[in-house]
Scaffold this motif. Structure first.
Motif, mmCIF file in Angstrom:
data_model
loop_
_atom_site.group_PDB
_atom_site.id
_atom_site.type_symbol
_atom_site.label_atom_id
_atom_site.label_comp_id
_atom_site.label_asym_id
_atom_site.label_seq_id
_atom_site.Cartn_x
_atom_site.Cartn_y
_atom_site.Cartn_z
ATOM 1 N N LEU A 11 75.976 80.088 56.414
ATOM 2 C CA LEU A 11 76.412 78.905 55.683
ATOM 3 C C LEU A 11 75.868 78.917 54.260
ATOM 4 N N LYS A 12 75.510 80.089 53.745
ATOM 5 C CA LYS A 12 74.983 80.202 52.390
ATOM 6 C C LYS A 12 76.055 79.743 51.400
ATOM 7 N N PRO A 13 75.727 78.779 50.534
ATOM 8 C CA PRO A 13 76.721 78.294 49.580
ATOM 9 C C PRO A 13 77.052 79.372 48.548
ATOM 10 N N SER A 14 78.307 79.375 48.108
ATOM 11 C CA SER A 14 78.709 80.324 47.079
ATOM 12 C C SER A 14 78.147 79.880 45.730
ATOM 13 N N GLU A 15 78.077 80.817 44.810
ATOM 14 C CA GLU A 15 77.542 80.508 43.488
ATOM 15 C C GLU A 15 78.678 80.390 42.494
ATOM 16 N N ASN A 44 85.333 77.813 35.425
ATOM 17 C CA ASN A 44 84.455 78.686 36.219
ATOM 18 C C ASN A 44 84.275 78.100 37.625
ATOM 19 N N PRO A 45 85.379 78.025 38.389
ATOM 20 C CA PRO A 45 85.300 77.394 39.717
ATOM 21 C C PRO A 45 84.492 78.223 40.695
#
Length: 178
Positions: free
Chosen positions: A34-38, A66-67
């Protein structure tokens, strides 16, 4: 109570993203990570050192420059008024719209401009729905407890029909005049 300092864009994105996250939590529960994206860094040049408030007054459509990777699209508008108030609307699209059952998010607050920095203050969000969506009620209650949000953004580009702003949190947004 001390206000939370976020860019206007981050506030709008976080509020609508919260809804999408809540709607997809059950699906994500089976994921291994569940690591959030950067968010990618914005690399555009800052070409503006000062602006006149009259250049910002009007209705604008907003889009991410920059989504986050795989971010769902959203229809976002903001109106900067000459009296220093603002209103905005976020309408999720795609899968988020289906999951959220047609919810729309409305925002109001105040704005001011100093040199090339815009400050948004007293921001409040409301959830608008047809009343048949229980998630809308839940989110409406959560949003009503978050008052007096504020933030700043630096104007990087400015023309009669286009603005690029970068928030202190790195969120870069393009505004196109309607």
């Amino acid at each position: 109570m001390t206000p939370t300092h976020l860019s206007l864009e981050a506030i709008m994105i976080r509020k609508s993203s919260l809804v999408a996250v809540l709607a997809s939590t059950m699906v994500m529960a089976s994921c291994a990570s569940l690591k959030p994206s950067e968010r990618p860094a914005y690399t555009g040049a800052d070409t503006v050192s000062s602006a006149n408030p009259s250049q910002l007054v009007g209705l604008w459509t907003m889009s991410d420059l920059n989504p986050y990777p795989q971010a769902e699209p959203q229809s976002r508008t903001i109106e900067y008024r000459s009296d220093g108030t603002l209103t905005g609307q976020i309408t999720p699209e795609g899968e988020s719209a289906k999951a959220l059952g047609g919810m729309t998010f409305e925002m109001s607050g105040r704005w001011q401009l100093e040199e090339d920095r815009i400050t948004h203050e007293g921001l409040e969000m409301k959830v608008i729905s047809d009343g048949s969506n229980p998630m809308a009620s839940l989110l409406g209650k959560a949003f009503s407890q978050k008052k007096n949000l504020s933030g700043q953004a630096n104007i990087y580009e400015l023309s009669a029909n286009r603005i690029v702003m970068v928030g202190s949190d790195g969120v870069a947004m393009e505004y196109v005049r309607q």
